[in-house]
Design a protein around this motif. Structure first.
Motif, mmCIF file in Angstrom:
data_model
loop_
_atom_site.group_PDB
_atom_site.id
_atom_site.type_symbol
_atom_site.label_atom_id
_atom_site.label_comp_id
_atom_site.label_asym_id
_atom_site.label_seq_id
_atom_site.Cartn_x
_atom_site.Cartn_y
_atom_site.Cartn_z
ATOM 1 N N TYR A 141 0.838 -1.189 0.000
ATOM 2 C CA TYR A 141 0.000 0.000 0.000
ATOM 3 C C TYR A 141 0.880 1.248 0.000
ATOM 4 O O TYR A 141 2.051 1.194 0.343
ATOM 5 C CB TYR A 141 -0.950 0.003 1.207
ATOM 6 C CG TYR A 141 -0.244 0.082 2.536
ATOM 7 C CD1 TYR A 141 -0.088 1.286 3.197
ATOM 8 C CD2 TYR A 141 0.297 -1.069 3.126
ATOM 9 C CE1 TYR A 141 0.583 1.361 4.407
ATOM 10 C CE2 TYR A 141 0.967 -1.000 4.337
ATOM 11 C CZ TYR A 141 1.101 0.208 4.974
ATOM 12 O OH TYR A 141 1.765 0.295 6.174
ATOM 13 N N VAL A 142 0.286 2.384 -0.400
ATOM 14 C CA VAL A 142 0.978 3.663 -0.368
ATOM 15 C C VAL A 142 0.924 4.179 1.064
ATOM 16 O O VAL A 142 -0.153 4.403 1.612
ATOM 17 C CB VAL A 142 0.331 4.674 -1.338
ATOM 18 C CG1 VAL A 142 0.962 6.052 -1.184
ATOM 19 C CG2 VAL A 142 0.454 4.190 -2.779
ATOM 20 N N CYS A 143 2.101 4.371 1.677
ATOM 21 C CA CYS A 143 2.156 4.831 3.058
ATOM 22 C C CYS A 143 2.434 6.332 3.163
ATOM 23 O O CYS A 143 2.173 6.932 4.202
ATOM 24 C CB CYS A 143 3.204 4.047 3.851
ATOM 25 S SG CYS A 143 4.880 4.269 3.242
ATOM 26 N N ASP A 144 2.933 6.946 2.098
ATOM 27 C CA ASP A 144 3.223 8.376 2.105
ATOM 28 C C ASP A 144 3.501 8.813 0.674
ATOM 29 O O ASP A 144 3.665 7.974 -0.223
ATOM 30 C CB ASP A 144 4.430 8.679 3.002
ATOM 31 C CG ASP A 144 4.445 10.101 3.549
ATOM 32 O OD1 ASP A 144 3.632 10.939 3.114
ATOM 33 O OD2 ASP A 144 5.284 10.377 4.418
ATOM 34 N N TRP A 145 3.564 10.104 0.454
ATOM 35 C CA TRP A 145 3.904 10.633 -0.870
ATOM 36 C C TRP A 145 4.545 12.003 -0.678
ATOM 37 O O TRP A 145 4.428 12.622 0.364
ATOM 38 C CB TRP A 145 2.675 10.724 -1.766
ATOM 39 C CG TRP A 145 1.640 11.700 -1.300
ATOM 40 C CD1 TRP A 145 0.638 11.475 -0.399
ATOM 41 C CD2 TRP A 145 1.504 13.072 -1.694
ATOM 42 N NE1 TRP A 145 -0.115 12.611 -0.211
ATOM 43 C CE2 TRP A 145 0.398 13.611 -0.997
ATOM 44 C CE3 TRP A 145 2.216 13.895 -2.565
ATOM 45 C CZ2 TRP A 145 -0.014 14.922 -1.148
ATOM 46 C CZ3 TRP A 145 1.801 15.213 -2.711
ATOM 47 C CH2 TRP A 145 0.695 15.705 -2.019
ATOM 48 N N ARG A 146 5.243 12.437 -1.747
ATOM 49 C CA ARG A 146 5.856 13.754 -1.718
ATOM 50 C C ARG A 146 5.965 14.314 -3.119
ATOM 51 O O ARG A 146 5.889 13.582 -4.119
ATOM 52 C CB ARG A 146 7.228 13.724 -1.061
ATOM 53 C CG ARG A 146 8.340 13.150 -1.943
ATOM 54 C CD ARG A 146 9.693 13.328 -1.232
ATOM 55 N NE ARG A 146 10.817 12.970 -2.057
ATOM 56 C CZ ARG A 146 11.463 13.811 -2.869
ATOM 57 N NH1 ARG A 146 11.067 15.041 -3.030
ATOM 58 N NH2 ARG A 146 12.523 13.400 -3.542
#
Length: 155
Positions: A141-146
């Motif tokens: 899963y996607v846990c963070d983004w920037r």
């Protein structure tokens, strides 16, 4: 405490093209990060500020005025995360935009730091984690983004 000063301390080692995106109660600003940019941002109106380059993002954010700020740093030079990148088009009404002054299709406006782009976009990096311990699904899963950089869609 001056949260903008704390953020500035975290971005001192960022080199190359360093951009920012500031969501404020009275406006939205993007551009190159420098002393002028810092002077345009009023902490009392600030909801979220991202300062980023290809190596790192420093984010100062809060959910609402009066809430406590949270500072988050992602540094790809030292943090090893699985990730994937995706270009996302920025909202720009071609008929009403001129030069670096962009009009959004919904009526808002903002100054964009790069010139001559037909399809201005932001490169987003999504960080992935997997639930792989005993009894877990193993799903990623996607846990963070920037934000990584601004540029032309399709570069």
């Amino acid at each position: 405490m001056n949260h903008l000063r704390e953020l500035q301390d975290c971005v001192q080692d960022m080199t190359g093209d360093v951009f920012y995106s500031a969501e404020q109660t009275d406006r939205y600003d993007v551009g190159y990060w420098n002393v002028d940019a810092l002077g345009r941002i009023k902490e009392e109106n600030l909801l979220s500020l991202r300062v980023f380059n290809e190596d790192k993002e420093v984010r100062l954010s809060r959910s609402d005025i009066g809430q406590t700020f949270a500072l988050r740093v992602i540094d790809d030079r030292s943090d090893c995360h699985d990730h994937y990148d995706e270009w996302q088009l920025l909202d720009k009404d071609d008929k009403r935009s001129m030069g670096t002054h962009f009009m959004a299709t919904g009526g808002g406006s903002y100054e964009f730091p790069l010139t001559g782009l037909r399809h201005p976009a932001v490169l987003i990096r999504y960080y992935l984690e997997s639930k792989t311990s005993d009894g877990e699904t193993g799903l990623t899963y996607v846990c963070d983004w920037r934000c990584v950089t601004f540029g032309e869609m399709g570069e």
